[in-house]
Design an enzyme around this catalytic site. Structure first.
Site, PDB file in Angstrom:
ATOM      1  N   LEU A  73      -4.424   6.261  -8.494  1.00  0.00           N
ATOM      2  CA  LEU A  73      -3.162   5.898  -9.136  1.00  0.00           C
ATOM      3  C   LEU A  73      -2.399   4.845  -8.344  1.00  0.00           C
ATOM      4  O   LEU A  73      -1.708   3.999  -8.908  1.00  0.00           O
ATOM      5  CB  LEU A  73      -2.270   7.130  -9.307  1.00  0.00           C
ATOM      6  CG  LEU A  73      -2.644   8.094 -10.422  1.00  0.00           C
ATOM      7  CD1 LEU A  73      -1.665   9.254 -10.466  1.00  0.00           C
ATOM      8  CD2 LEU A  73      -2.671   7.388 -11.771  1.00  0.00           C
ATOM      9  N   GLY A  74      -2.434   4.899  -7.027  1.00  0.00           N
ATOM     10  CA  GLY A  74      -1.678   3.923  -6.238  1.00  0.00           C
ATOM     11  C   GLY A  74      -2.000   4.050  -4.772  1.00  0.00           C
ATOM     12  O   GLY A  74      -2.517   5.070  -4.307  1.00  0.00           O
ATOM     13  N   SER A  75      -1.688   2.955  -4.025  1.00  0.00           N
ATOM     14  CA  SER A  75      -1.964   2.956  -2.598  1.00  0.00           C
ATOM     15  C   SER A  75      -0.991   2.037  -1.907  1.00  0.00           C
ATOM     16  O   SER A  75      -0.649   0.969  -2.431  1.00  0.00           O
ATOM     17  CB  SER A  75      -3.401   2.484  -2.340  1.00  0.00           C
ATOM     18  OG  SER A  75      -3.651   2.373  -0.953  1.00  0.00           O
ATOM     19  N   GLY A  77       0.912   1.447   2.423  1.00  0.00           N
ATOM     20  CA  GLY A  77       1.316   1.993   3.702  1.00  0.00           C
ATOM     21  C   GLY A  77       0.353   3.083   4.125  1.00  0.00           C
ATOM     22  O   GLY A  77      -0.857   2.881   4.196  1.00  0.00           O
ATOM     23  N   PHE A  78       0.874   4.253   4.444  1.00  0.00           N
ATOM     24  CA  PHE A  78       0.037   5.376   4.836  1.00  0.00           C
ATOM     25  C   PHE A  78      -0.202   6.333   3.672  1.00  0.00           C
ATOM     26  O   PHE A  78      -0.783   7.392   3.860  1.00  0.00           O
ATOM     27  CB  PHE A  78       0.701   6.157   5.976  1.00  0.00           C
ATOM     28  CG  PHE A  78       0.859   5.371   7.238  1.00  0.00           C
ATOM     29  CD1 PHE A  78      -0.232   5.147   8.056  1.00  0.00           C
ATOM     30  CD2 PHE A  78       2.082   4.845   7.590  1.00  0.00           C
ATOM     31  CE1 PHE A  78      -0.099   4.439   9.224  1.00  0.00           C
ATOM     32  CE2 PHE A  78       2.220   4.137   8.761  1.00  0.00           C
ATOM     33  CZ  PHE A  78       1.135   3.923   9.590  1.00  0.00           C
ATOM     34  N   GLY A  79       0.241   6.015   2.472  1.00  0.00           N
ATOM     35  CA  GLY A  79       0.162   6.954   1.376  1.00  0.00           C
ATOM     36  C   GLY A  79      -0.709   6.461   0.238  1.00  0.00           C
ATOM     37  O   GLY A  79      -0.717   5.271  -0.093  1.00  0.00           O
ATOM     38  N   THR A 118      -2.226   7.841  -3.816  1.00  0.00           N
ATOM     39  CA  THR A 118      -2.038   8.818  -4.874  1.00  0.00           C
ATOM     40  C   THR A 118      -3.248   8.780  -5.803  1.00  0.00           C
ATOM     41  O   THR A 118      -3.702   7.695  -6.209  1.00  0.00           O
ATOM     42  CB  THR A 118      -0.762   8.524  -5.680  1.00  0.00           C
ATOM     43  OG1 THR A 118       0.354   8.426  -4.785  1.00  0.00           O
ATOM     44  CG2 THR A 118      -0.484   9.624  -6.683  1.00  0.00           C
ATOM     45  N   LYS A 135      -1.354  13.633  -3.710  1.00  0.00           N
ATOM     46  CA  LYS A 135      -0.773  12.612  -2.836  1.00  0.00           C
ATOM     47  C   LYS A 135      -1.302  12.816  -1.424  1.00  0.00           C
ATOM     48  O   LYS A 135      -1.235  13.926  -0.878  1.00  0.00           O
ATOM     49  CB  LYS A 135       0.753  12.684  -2.868  1.00  0.00           C
ATOM     50  CG  LYS A 135       1.317  12.311  -4.238  1.00  0.00           C
ATOM     51  CD  LYS A 135       2.833  12.238  -4.233  1.00  0.00           C
ATOM     52  CE  LYS A 135       3.348  11.790  -5.604  1.00  0.00           C
ATOM     53  NZ  LYS A 135       4.823  11.647  -5.609  1.00  0.00           N
ATOM     54  N   ASP A 142      14.210   6.425  -6.542  1.00  0.00           N
ATOM     55  CA  ASP A 142      13.281   5.471  -7.155  1.00  0.00           C
ATOM     56  C   ASP A 142      13.157   5.710  -8.655  1.00  0.00           C
ATOM     57  O   ASP A 142      12.058   5.802  -9.201  1.00  0.00           O
ATOM     58  CB  ASP A 142      11.910   5.565  -6.484  1.00  0.00           C
ATOM     59  CG  ASP A 142      11.055   4.313  -6.744  1.00  0.00           C
ATOM     60  OD1 ASP A 142      11.626   3.282  -7.157  1.00  0.00           O
ATOM     61  OD2 ASP A 142       9.833   4.367  -6.533  1.00  0.00           O
TER      62      ASP A 142
END
Length: 803
Positions: free
Chosen positions: A26-28, A30-32, A34, A51, A149
């Site tokens: 779903l997303g990427s 920094g250090f995170g 999903t 996550k 957000d």
């Protein structure tokens, strides 16, 4: 970047926690990262959102810090997931020094997908969107959480029922940024907002609850206009967004959205609850009821005016409203509402005397008097709690002459009442209630403007505070009447008592608003009652000028709400500035009363000022309202922890416990305090232990002119209080407005003008668009004063002490 992307792709098909199989990215950043995963241990392998927080560091201290943050964020998401429109937290775990959150997967389409299809919402759809999300934010904010957000991508329209679900609370982003700072990889930090939807203060790293409201407002404007935030222009001078020319929309919704997206957070709704309440007023289409006295017939009616005046206005938009007919001079009144002196309105007497007077042949009979439009309950409430001079409200300050005066006043024998009140003042020249009644008796049944003052809870410090406010009101009335009145018309004061009870204040506000004779209110006193009543005054379009309510919540409650005391923000900033820059101290603990709106507001603003000024927070907060509160144990714990200063954010109801803190502190830690502890009672009880304590006072009491006039009127045995100065100022504001306008809407229009000024006790009075007074606070300190017999203690300006 390529290595990071490759590692993310490699995760596809991986089984994490021996349970969750990664099936989609779903997303990427920094250090995170999903993913969408399948839960292989549940029937049907339902989807979930996973996550992933990953970083490489051999530093075990950083790892422990991340572990604590991760656990705290998970606990927060667990609480939030109890709401039906927030994804549930299904699990969280650590594996190979990497951290995972598992949340409910929401089947649906995001608003960003709807917008991408070219869908533009109509007004009713936007209102439904706002109501849906605001209701969720009420819950989120009640948990002490700011989403930070809100954007179309994070609002999912659930397939099963069409409700909007709020996702992505940024737990991974928050922890990732902490890790990035700790290991020096700041380039990997992820902004916890989205450009265009993030409020100005949030972009500076200082989000507030109203930051979420800004973001939601921008989403709603995008839904209406079809334009992304980057496509919407801003005013060059004010930075406000310019969007109304892009779409046809009602004035009510446009004003609501303008306030949601105001550039400065003080100009927005301050809470989701406040915004939701305002939105539901738009939904209900409830018109404002405005009362007027008909000049063509003898009957009085309540007229519903469904005009633009009934629509909400943004807080900073203080333009005048059209009003009903002008009242005759006999019916004009300003109500001064505070919080204590119980004042009682003799309705039948008022109606009988006016209707029988040859000066008022046009007035109706007693059954059709202006006051008869009140409901029986409202009329009874005013009879019980309001008085122009027909009954004594302050039972602690009375004598035979005063009692005689009220009896003569009630009988309509104004000359005899005047003589009796004059005799009473000779016996006790410090009684403001008697001076007010004396001025009213001199007016008698003649034409006048009338004001009502609510102030005098019957009990020790509260009574003293209320009397101090009323001395300012009485002095302003006495001065203007001795000078010939307002354009030749004298000022009458009606006293009203809300008993320091918020619900009583609301009921009185409704009753006073329903009385067409009332043109304005000075009140209330404590913040709890003022905030409770302000909503009613705003709705009924009756100006309220609060003399001593400083809670930040009062800002932006409406364009009919003003105050002559600076807000707690300024008080907190002054004290923090003194702590950091003059005392050079950073370690401070705070004592406050969680049951008080004022005390909680001052505590919160002090905390905010500390954070924004130095990036620090109080070491600990002690609640004076706790039944097990122990002043000695609390102070000793603070000292053991290394505290250097104590901030006393107490209100008057917990002043006794605050004084106990002063005693047990024994001058070991520097003391700071809000204006509530500026009292002779504190000086008398705390004595030498309060020496050098710094108190923020919302008025400059060193001005010689007002000090002289105060002493001339009240004598030298009564010390000048800042409450007296601000009570005087609140009354002076209404007097100045009455010089130009004599309708409710006219008074509001005059005070709202940018160039409005009134001469106050300590200088010129001006207001900000929020209704707050322009100006700062004065810092005072407690110092010994030598006398022939002993040493006493008094308040002195801080600078005069060379501090």
């Amino acid at each position: 970047m390529e290595n990071r992307l490759f590692s993310v792709i490699e995760m596809l098909g991986e089984l994490l926690g021996a349970r969750y199989k990664v099936i989609e990215i779903l997303g990427s950043g920094g250090f995170g990262h999903t993913y969408i995963a399948e839960d292989t241990q549940r029937p049907g392998n339902p989807r979930c959102v996973l996550k992933h927080l990953t970083f490489a560091s051999p530093n075990t201290a950083i790892l422990d810090q991340v572990r604590r943050l991760f656990r705290a964020e998970a606990e927060t998401l667990e609480k939030l997931g109890k709401h039906d429109q927030i994804p549930q937290l299904l699990a969280y775990f650590e594996e190979n020094r990497e951290f995972y959150l598992v949340q409910e997967f929401i089947e649906g389409r995001s608003l960003s997908q709807e917008f991408a299809d070219g869908i533009r919402f109509n007004e009713s759809q936007v209102i439904a969107l706002l109501e849906d999300v605001l209701a969720v934010l009420v819950f989120v904010h009640s948990q002490g959480v700011i989403h930070r957000d809100i954007k179309p991508e994070n609002l999912i329209r659930r397939h099963q029922d069409g409700k909007l679900v709020l996702i992505d609370f940024g737990a991974v982003k928050t922890i990732s940024n902490t890790v990035a700072e700790a290991i020096g990889e700041t380039s990997l930090s992820v902004p916890i907002y989205t450009s265009g939807y993030g409020a100005s203060e949030q972009c500076l790293g200082k989000p507030r609850f109203s930051s979420d409201l800004y973001s939601l407002g921008m989403v709603a404007i995008q839904a209406l206009t079809g334009l992304r935030p980057s496509q919407i222009p801003q005013d060059f001078n004010t930075s406000e967004v310019i969007w109304r020319d892009q779409v046809e929309v009602s004035d009510a919704l446009a004003a609501f959205l303008d306030r949601m997206v105001a550039y400065h957070f003080l100009h927005r709704y301050q809470t989701a609850s406040e915004a939701l309440q305002a939105l539901r007023q738009i939904i209900s289409g409830a018109p404002t009821v405005m009362t007027h006295l008909s000049t063509s017939t003898s009957r009085v009616g309540a007229t519903v005016i469904p005009s633009p005046d009934t629509q909400p206005q943004p807080a900073g938009h203080r333009q005048g409203q059209h009003a009903g007919r002008r009242l005759s001079k006999a019916e004009k009144a300003i109500v001064i509402a505070g919080s204590a002196i119980a004042a009682t309105a003799a309705i039948a007497f008022f109606s009988r005397n006016l209707s029988q007077s040859p000066l008022f042949p046009e007035l109706p009979s007693i059954g059709e008097s202006p006051l008869s439009i009140l409901s029986p309950e409202e009329a009874a409430l005013l009879t019980e709690r309001a008085s122009r001079g027909e009954k004594i409200l302050n039972k602690w300050q009375t004598n035979l002459q005063k009692q005689e005066g009220t009896e003569q006043f009630a009988a309509g024998n104004y000359a005899a009442a005047t003589a009796a009140f004059q005799a009473s003042l000779k016996a006790d020249p410090t009684d403001p209630e008697t001076l007010i009644y004396l001025n009213n008796a001199r007016i008698g049944a003649n034409p006048s403007y009338e004001i009502a003052a609510v102030a005098i809870p019957l009990g020790d410090d509260a009574l003293r505070s209320a009397l101090e406010v009323l001395r300012g009101v009485a002095q302003a009335q006495d001065e203007v009447n001795r000078a010939g009145g307002i354009n030749g018309v004298p000022l009458k004061v009606r006293l009203v008592d809300d008993g320091n009870q918020p619900e009583t204040a609301r009921q009185l506000a409704k009753a006073l608003s329903g009385d067409p004779a009332i043109l304005g209110v000075v009140g209330h006193t404590i913040s709890d009652t003022t905030i409770a009543a302000a909503e009613i005054y705003q709705k009924q379009r009756l100006v309220m000028v609060a003399p001593i309510s400083s809670a930040v919540q009062l800002s932006n409650l409406g364009n009919y709400v003003f105050r002559t005391i600076p807000s707690d923000q300024l008080t907190a900033r002054a004290l923090v500035n003194h702590l950091l820059n003059r005392l050079k101290q950073r370690k401070v603990v705070v004592f406050f009363n969680s049951a008080s709106e004022y005390s909680t507001s001052l505590k919160n603003e002090f905390r905010n000022a500390l954070f924004y000024s130095a990036g620090i927070e109080p070491m600990e907060e002690f609640d004076l309202a706790r039944p097990d509160f122990d002043p000695a144990e609390s102070v000793n714990r603070a000292i053991a922890a290394g505290a250097e200063a104590i901030m006393l954010a107490s209100d008057h109801t917990r002043a006794d416990r605050a004084i106990q803190v002063i005693w047990v502190n024994g001058k070991r830690l520097q003391l700071l305090a809000g204006e509530s502890l500026f009292s002779q009672n504190m000086l008398r009880l705390a004595g030498k232990y309060a020496t050098d304590m710094v108190i923020a006072v919302p008025a400059d009491l060193t001005q010689p002119a007002f000090r002289q006039s105060f002493a001339a009127l009240w004598g030298t045995t009564i010390p000048l209080s800042w409450r007296t100065a601000l009570g005087y100022d609140a009354t002076a504001v209404l007097i100045k407005a009455l010089e130009k306008e004599t309708t409710r809407a006219g008074i509001q229009r005059v005070i709202s003008q940018a160039d409005f000024t009134a001469r106050g006790s300590t200088g010129t009075i001006r207001f900000l668009p929020t209704g707050d007074r322009k100006g700062g606070v004065e810092l005072m300190t407690v110092a010994p004063v030598a006398s022939q017999k002993s040493i006493r203690y008094d308040f002195k300006p801080l600078l005069s002490q060379g501090l």
